[in-house]
Design an enzyme around this catalytic site. Structure first.
Site, mmCIF file in Angstrom:
data_model
loop_
_atom_site.group_PDB
_atom_site.id
_atom_site.type_symbol
_atom_site.label_atom_id
_atom_site.label_comp_id
_atom_site.label_asym_id
_atom_site.label_seq_id
_atom_site.Cartn_x
_atom_site.Cartn_y
_atom_site.Cartn_z
ATOM 1 N N LYS A 136 -3.796 4.844 8.898
ATOM 2 C CA LYS A 136 -2.626 4.445 8.171
ATOM 3 C C LYS A 136 -1.104 5.461 8.821
ATOM 4 C CE LYS A 136 -2.607 1.435 5.461
ATOM 5 N NZ LYS A 136 -1.640 0.582 5.009
ATOM 6 N N ASP A 182 -2.618 3.781 -2.251
ATOM 7 C CA ASP A 182 -3.697 4.131 -2.774
ATOM 8 C C ASP A 182 -4.327 5.666 -2.211
ATOM 9 O OD1 ASP A 182 -4.316 1.780 -4.103
ATOM 10 O OD2 ASP A 182 -4.437 0.510 -2.108
HETATM 11 C C1 LIG Z 1 -8.839 2.655 4.802
HETATM 12 C C2 LIG Z 1 -7.898 1.449 4.642
HETATM 13 N N1 LIG Z 1 -8.068 0.320 5.281
HETATM 14 C C3 LIG Z 1 -7.427 -0.531 5.328
HETATM 15 C C4 LIG Z 1 -6.219 -0.888 4.402
HETATM 16 C C5 LIG Z 1 -5.662 -2.022 4.371
HETATM 17 O O1 LIG Z 1 -4.241 -2.016 5.067
HETATM 18 P P1 LIG Z 1 -3.242 -3.234 4.423
HETATM 19 O O2 LIG Z 1 -2.818 -2.644 3.082
HETATM 20 O O3 LIG Z 1 -2.253 -2.898 5.435
HETATM 21 O O4 LIG Z 1 -3.834 -4.407 4.429
HETATM 22 C C6 LIG Z 1 -5.813 0.189 3.771
HETATM 23 C C7 LIG Z 1 -4.617 0.414 3.046
HETATM 24 O O5 LIG Z 1 -4.402 1.335 2.364
HETATM 25 C C8 LIG Z 1 -6.651 1.284 3.982
HETATM 26 O O6 LIG Z 1 -6.445 2.526 3.275
#
Ligand SMILES: Cc1ncc(COP(=O)(O)O)c(C=O)c1O
Length: 397
Positions: A76, A123
């Site tokens: 992220k 989150d």
């Molecule tokens: C570990 C992880 N994978 C995937 C995602 C998904 O990303 P997006 O919200 O851009 O769909 C998040 C989002 O916070 C994440 O923390």
């Protein structure tokens, strides 16, 4: 048949109107150069799980391990750091290429900018990336988290020196609260999803994810036939889909499957309704996949997915724990990957679809998975909830 795993086709716009140029190869090369100027930058590994692929009777299974990203345990930070760079470049009226890490974080730039407070809702992983970025810039960050957030995730954000609070609100309401605070306090909202009158920074965040996509493109020894992408608001899935759709066109374009928890399935619902509107997942978004527990899709991400992705897939938490265990205890000869709940779900999906015991033959056929398939998954996070990781895998991360 085991409990839930279901797919819906994404009815692609026949005219393919979405503009994906902002994530074309030449732009993404520039974005990657920006990240490469960071002293902590290193490509994260792309692991070939060749023995698992053999067992699943496919040609290849590749997993990108984002637990190594800047020591922050998730991909992220690529988004928040690039968006902060673009924001500052805009303020100083210079090109981002003129702001490599040492200049961006210099006292001279800080003096020119004055004091900035970045604010976001998260989150966990996005907020940690924003807090980290603010610390590098010697600026302030305020981070809001939804109810139910695990203390470890809060602590990791506080460790970056940010003010951080768990609110008594769900994720989407926390986002609205962050936006309201930004307007009232004159703070800079660093949100990873588009909101009313708020488009520029979310697009920059998606562009930042381009670095990960370019690394994968360079690391893959062969073209993937399938890409499984987990989705919260869809920004990461949209960005990776846009990049690979720029790189591979026509018959060469990999089949893209967007994966969500059944209780937070806004992309699936939007694909299923296929009425040109965005649809939110309602209810309490209850899932162990905290990073994916988002109720409202990002409009730019959906525009891309609607034009270039192929299927939306929902699954329950067991699929994620299956993925976590498979990556924690790999087949002999394969490399272990420490992968958290949101990171491991796509590998779990692939393993469940392809192990003949589960009665998913029709799904497998619909997704055109066969012995020639080369599958790409991204383990988007490491163990961000160590206690649950240990409970699920029996291992200490
Ligand atoms: C570990 C992880 N994978 C995937 C995602 C998904 O990303 P997006 O919200 O851009 O769909 C998040 C989002 O916070 C994440 O923390």
């Amino acid at each position: 048949m085991e409990r839930l795993m279901n797919i819906t086709p994404i009815k692609q716009k026949s005219d393919r109107t979405s503009d994906i140029n902002f994530l074309n190869e030449s732009n993404v090369r520039k974005i990657q150069s920006f990240h490469a100027s960071f002293p902590m930058y290193q490509e994260t590994p792309l692991i070939s799980l060749s023995n698992l692929a053999k067992d699943l009777n496919i040609r290849g299974l590749y997993v990108k391990d984002e637990s190594f990203r800047f020591g922050l345990n998730a991909f992220k930070v690529l988004g928040g750091s690039y968006a902060a760079g673009r924001y500052i470049a805009q303020k100083l009226q210079v090109e981002i290429s003129e702001l490599p890490f040492n200049k961006l974080t210099s006292n001279a730039v800080r003096k020119q900018l004055g004091k900035i407070t970045f604010v976001t809702a998260t989150d966990g992983n996005h907020g940690r990336g924003v807090a980290w970025t603010a610390r590098q810039l010697q600026q302030k960050a305020v981070i809001y988290m939804p109810k139910g957030t695990k203390p470890e995730r809060l602590l990791n954000i506080k460790k970056e020196g940010a003010e951080s609070y768990i609110l008594n609100r769900c994720y989407d309401d926390a986002v609205r609260y962050a936006q309201q605070q930004s307007l009232e306090q004159g703070w800079v909202l660093m949100q990873d999803t588009m909101l009313h009158n708020y488009h520029e920074i979310p697009q920059w965040i998606m562009e930042g994810y381009g670095t990960m996509a370019l690394e994968i493109y360079r690391q893959m020894p062969v073209r993937p036939t399938h890409i499984f992408l987990q989705s919260g608001v869809g920004s990461m899935a949209g960005a990776v889909t846009a990049f690979f759709s720029n790189m591979y066109r026509g018959n060469e374009k990999p089949i893209v499957v967007v994966v969500e928890p059944e209780n937070a399935a806004c992309i699936f619902l939007t694909a299923q309704m296929a009425d040109g509107k965005l649809h939110a997942a309602t209810g309490n978004l209850d899932t162990i996949m905290a990073g994916l527990a988002c109720g409202e899709p990002c409009s730019l991400a959906w525009d891309i997915l609607e034009s270039y992705a192929d299927f939306a897939l929902i699954c329950d938490d067991d699929v994620s724990t299956t993925g976590m265990r498979l990556l924690a205890k790999p087949r002999i000869g394969d490399t272990r990957i420490v992968s958290g709940e949101s990171g491991a779900v796509t590998t779990g999906v692939v393993a469940k679809l392809l192990s003949n015991e589960n009665g998913y033959a029709s799904l497998k056929e619909a997704l055109r998975l066969d012995k020639d398939s080369v599958i790409l998954c991204i383990s988007t996070e490491g163990a961000t909830d160590s206690e649950n990781y240990e409970k699920v895998t029996g291992q200490i991360p």
